[in-house]
Design a protein around this motif. Structure first.
Motif, short mmCIF file in Angstrom:
data_model
loop_
_atom_site.label_atom_id
_atom_site.label_comp_id
_atom_site.label_asym_id
_atom_site.label_seq_id
_atom_site.Cartn_x
_atom_site.Cartn_y
_atom_site.Cartn_z
N ASN A 1 -31.94 -15.12 28.86
CA ASN A 1 -32.76 -15.06 28.21
C ASN A 1 -34.20 -15.82 28.51
N ARG A 2 -34.38 -16.55 29.65
CA ARG A 2 -35.08 -17.09 29.29
C ARG A 2 -36.54 -16.81 30.13
N ARG A 3 -37.02 -15.71 28.86
CA ARG A 3 -37.66 -15.07 29.97
C ARG A 3 -38.90 -14.37 28.86
N LEU A 4 -39.89 -14.83 28.94
CA LEU A 4 -41.81 -14.39 28.60
C LEU A 4 -41.60 -13.01 27.23
N HIS A 5 -40.49 -12.29 27.78
CA HIS A 5 -40.76 -11.05 27.17
C HIS A 5 -39.21 -10.70 27.05
N ASP A 6 -38.90 -10.94 26.70
CA ASP A 6 -37.27 -11.28 25.83
C ASP A 6 -37.07 -10.83 25.26
N TYR A 7 -35.96 -10.36 24.55
CA TYR A 7 -35.79 -9.82 23.12
C TYR A 7 -35.17 -10.89 22.15
N ILE A 8 -34.37 -12.04 22.61
CA ILE A 8 -33.83 -13.21 21.82
C ILE A 8 -35.13 -14.37 22.06
N PHE A 9 -35.91 -14.35 23.15
CA PHE A 9 -36.73 -15.28 22.93
C PHE A 9 -37.77 -14.92 21.88
N GLU A 10 -37.96 -13.65 21.69
CA GLU A 10 -39.10 -13.03 20.89
C GLU A 10 -38.27 -13.16 19.35
#
Length: 541
Positions: free
Chosen positions: A262-271
């Protein structure tokens, strides 16, 4: 704050001690000045001397309160003290903190703006509730009123302001108005009459509780209302009790709770780890105003934290130097969980990049820039109690080539409480160019105590020459240190090594200068090739 032991005992008619109490107390006067020379103002006067309030808002230090121990209190409050702060605001949406919190503030010389625990809403006024309020207020006033750190009591957080915005221009109609304008003041008159009381924050004498014309303000047009931090020049506040700008927690802190996939800039978990509605969208909007947009995970952390840094630096400098504002209290020092937020220290108690700029801007001595149509004036503000003697360096740099085209060094002295012009430049020499100014201020022992920079356009429009940053490990028995140097100017340098904290972040380094950095939680030999360096040079070549 000097502290003294006060011992009081009660004896019966036969001389037998019935009860005794011993507490540490401080001797000082505190005034909240709201009018002066027939004009509105808002400032704290300590022992007869006006101060500029430099501080942070405090929220509960964990979502699960039993996790908040004395060690966490001490580390966070010491961060505040080390960053040249003098006030902590205990926010009314949190809790009355433990006795140890206030004891530490006493010892560290940190004033406390203490909200009562009413926030962002309307409250009932029926008899049972008012009786409950009276008991709560009386208990906490009696518990805390002996602490010299308590600078003022405040009735609530934003209640009148929210009512004014949403329901009616007459906030006296607000349910709960009686609590802050009658019930609490009456209790304070009985138990703590000499300490200042302010009904709400923000609050003043105008129809709008958040007016620039009286009282104190909360500045949320910047960030929350999608206004860029450069527009702070339009803020005419007398005293700012809340303002902030978001940046992510440090990379190691967030990666503990965000799975690798989930370590992506537009990932739900990150947001999801940003608890403000449209918080992530705001970060991208303001990044696009100042920098090229990042596409990688690591670059995002650097640039988003740097943008938070520039935002707070810009606002704090404006309020400190405009001659009108008497205090600025940042929202917020700490986090209750690992998130992207307004904090300057993350949930794992690791300072974000912005912390180091706040420390610099709150320094007793500050070099800053003042512009008119023709001149860029370089000024030195001395807010210490003593005359300042030292030296300064001003370097004019063509960022596209990395050449220093003007290098000025001089001794300087400025009286206590004064602002002096120490140099000036023609503004026309900088327009339509890649020129910037870098300033360093040194004390009489040649220690670097303050830095600043001048640029006349958004950073994204500059071309910056590539720099070769060199790291050298120093041999020290007690700690691990790095020596950092560069062949060309390197702007806002940050270092990253998993699990390691560095004592300095975000510094600008010129050729023939060296910076020594401590590795705070690492004592073993390190592989220098594993340390990643970031600088603004990497993104604006």
């Amino acid at each position: 704050q000097f502290l003294y032991v006060l011992a009081v005992s009660l004896s019966d008619k036969n001389g037998n001690t019935v009860e005794s109490v011993s507490r540490k107390v401080g001797i000082r006067t505190i005034e909240l000045i709201k009018s002066e020379k027939k004009e509105n103002t808002f400032k704290l006067r300590i022992n007869g001397r006006d101060i500029f309030a430099k501080g942070v808002n405090w929220i509960p230090a964990d979502s699960f309160l039993p996790r908040v121990n004395n060690e966490k209190y001490k580390k966070l409050l010491t961060y505040a003290k080390d960053a040249n702060m003098n006030i902590i605001r205990v926010w009314g949406g949190g809790i009355y903190e433990s006795d140890y919190f206030y004891k530490l503030c006493d010892e560290l010389g940190l004033l406390v703006w203490q909200d009562f625990m009413f926030a962002c809403g309307s409250y009932p006024e029926h008899k049972e509730f008012i009786n409950n309020v009276k008991e709560e207020v009386e208990q906490n006033v009696k518990r805390l009123q002996h602490h010299p750190s308590i600078a003022l009591w405040c009735g609530n957080n934003e209640n009148e302001w929210i009512w004014y915005q949403k329901y009616s221009p007459d906030y006296k109609e607000m349910p709960g108005y009686k609590i802050y304008h009658k019930v609490i003041p009456d209790i304070l008159k009985e138990f703590d009459a000499q300490r200042p009381y302010h009904p709400s924050s923000p609050f003043g004498e105008d129809e709008d509780p958040n007016s620039f014309n009286s009282g104190n303000t909360h500045q949320w047009k910047i960030w929350s209302m999608w206004t860029d931090y450069t527009q702070v020049v339009n803020d005419k506040s007398l005293f700012v009790t809340e303002f902030g700008f978001q940046g992510p927690a440090n990379k190691d802190t967030l990666e503990k709770v965000i799975p690798k996939q989930n370590r992506r800039l537009h990932d739900y978990i990150f947001e999801f780890h940003n608890k403000q509605f449209e918080g992530p969208e705001r970060i991208w909007r303001f990044l696009s105003a100042h920098f090229p947009l990042p596409s990688s995970w690591d670059d995002y952390f650097y640039l988003a934290q740097l943008n938070q840094t520039f935002a707070l630096k810009t606002c704090l400098e404006h309020w400190r130097t405009n001659g009108r504002t008497n205090g600025s209290i940042i929202w917020q020092i700490n986090d209750s969980c690992p998130v992207t937020s307004w904090s300057i220290v993350d949930y794992d108690l690791k300072p974000k990049l912005v912390y180091y700029f706040v420390k610099n801007i709150f320094s007793p001595q500050l070099i800053y820039f003042s512009e008119n149509n023709e001149l860029i004036k370089v000024k030195l503000q001395n807010r210490s109690n003593d005359e300042f003697k030292g030296t300064y360096r001003l370097a004019v740099i063509d960022t596209s080539s990395g050449k220093i085209i003007d290098d000025r060094k001089s001794k300087i002295k400025t009286k206590a409480g004064k602002d002096d012009t120490i140099d000036e430049f023609k503004k026309s020499d900088f327009l339509n160019s890649n020129k910037i100014i870098i300033t360093n201020l040194y004390n009489s022992s040649s220690e670097l105590i303050n830095t600043n920079y001048y640029h006349h356009k958004p950073w994204k429009y500059y071309q910056i020459a590539e720099s070769n940053i060199v790291l050298t490990q120093l041999e020290k028995k007690s700690k691990t240190q790095l020596l950092v140097s560069t062949d060309k100017p390197a702007y806002f340098v940050d270092l990253y090594l998993e699990g390691v904290e560095f004592s300095k972040r975000g510094f600008t380094l010129l050729p023939n200068e060296e910076v020594v950095i401590d590795l705070l939680n690492h004592s073993n030999q390190i592989n220098l090739n594993e340390i990643r360096t970031f600088s603004l040079n990497d993104f604006l070549r």
